[in-house]
Scaffold this active site. Structure first.
Site, mmCIF file in Angstrom:
data_model
loop_
_atom_site.group_PDB
_atom_site.id
_atom_site.type_symbol
_atom_site.label_atom_id
_atom_site.label_comp_id
_atom_site.label_asym_id
_atom_site.label_seq_id
_atom_site.Cartn_x
_atom_site.Cartn_y
_atom_site.Cartn_z
ATOM 1 C CG HIS A 1 -1.901 1.138 1.179
ATOM 2 N ND1 HIS A 1 -3.179 0.980 0.695
ATOM 3 C CD2 HIS A 1 -1.773 2.442 1.504
ATOM 4 C CE1 HIS A 1 -3.807 2.151 0.742
ATOM 5 N NE2 HIS A 1 -2.972 3.049 1.233
ATOM 6 C CB CYS A 2 2.107 3.341 -2.560
ATOM 7 S SG CYS A 2 3.114 4.803 -2.828
ATOM 8 N N PRO A 3 1.276 5.234 0.304
ATOM 9 C CG PRO A 3 2.565 6.170 1.990
ATOM 10 C CD PRO A 3 2.359 4.898 1.229
ATOM 11 C CG ASN B 1 -5.270 2.752 -5.054
ATOM 12 O OD1 ASN B 1 -5.775 1.861 -4.367
ATOM 13 N ND2 ASN B 1 -5.637 3.014 -6.295
#
Ligand code: ZN
Ligand code: ZN
Length: 270
Positions: A127-129, A133
């Site tokens: 999960h990439c801030p 997403n």
């Protein structure tokens, strides 16, 4: 279906990204090109090139943010675990599929649960801030494009700053205040570009290694896989980037074709 995760950290990161890009554009146009390339054809050329990269960067970012990363559809009714063991339904006979203990989704082998999205994501990497997403099967291509364009923009900005100080500039302002402002903005831009540039390069190398070893970050952590080692490097890359010609992989348009492995559970009654 596009979604937007309500994660404060993700929203701050997205705003920070746009602020950093806008600031870089401001410094390059206002303090480098308008100050040192006023009477040269290089000025308009650099403005067009720099803003083209920004345009592609934002397109790739919007696609990565708004795309469905590969969410496994929720069951239409609660999963009856006795059915799984009796195997009365054909889809439940697939041994490699598992039921998520958190969201109760019946999911294909490489799907993992994301605690921030609160859903299971097909071929989830992490999960990439920065895109607020998950990076998964269907948006990893756009995520990698975003990294490439950020890297290109950082390199371009540093090259512009360095050349603007090296090349003699007879028409440059001799006003001390103007010169000081230019130095200050250039120093901040170089620091920003170096920081983001190193950051995205590290992630990009990680991403390419993960794709070429056919193992997502989640699987690396869990020490599962690697899965299909007999595949060629090009085949592994095209699983993420699509079946178009490799030269088209960097264009932030179109969508990634859905998984080539399993049918979608949403169409089946569980
Ligand atoms: Zn789940
Ligand atoms: Zn997520």
């Amino acid at each position: 279906m596009p979604m937007f995760v309500r994660d404060p950290c993700g929203i701050v990161c997205i705003l920070l990204t746009y602020f950093a890009v806008l600031y870089a554009d401001y410094v390059v146009v206002r303090w480098i090109i308008l100050q040192t390339m006023q009477n040269s054809l290089w000025g308009p050329l650099h403005v067009v090139l720099f803003n083209s990269i920004i345009f592609l960067l934002i397109m790739a970012h919007v696609k990565a943010v708004c795309s469905d990363p590969g969410i496994v559809p929720l069951p239409q009714s609660r999963v009856d675990f006795s059915d799984i063991h009796s195997g009365t339904q054909s889809i439940l006979q697939r041994e490699d599929w598992t039921v998520c203990t958190r969201c109760e989704t019946y999911r294909p082998p490489r799907a993992h649960h994301c605690r921030i999205c609160k859903r299971c994501i097909r071929r989830m990497d992490h999960h990439c801030p920065w895109i607020n997403n998950c990076v998964g099967e269907q948006n990893q291509k756009f995520f990698i494009q975003f990294l490439v364009y950020v890297g290109a923009l950082c390199t371009y900005a540093i090259v512009l700053v360095v050349t603007s100080w090296l090349v003699e500039c007879p028409g440059c302002s001799t006003d001390v205040n103007v010169k000081q402002s230019r130095i200050l903005h250039c120093v901040i831009l170089v620091l920003e570009s170096a920081l983001f540039g190193m950051f995205v390069s590290a992630i990009l190398v990680d991403q390419l290694q993960a794709i070429l070893s056919d193992e997502t970050a989640v699987e690396q952590a869990q020490r599962q896989g690697p899965y299909r080692l007999h595949k060629s490097r090009l085949a592994l890359l095209s699983e993420v980037c699509g079946r178009d010609h490799p030269l088209l992989w960097l264009l932030p348009c179109g969508s990634v074709t859905r998984s080539r492995e399993e049918p979608l559970l949403g169409h089946l009654d569980v």
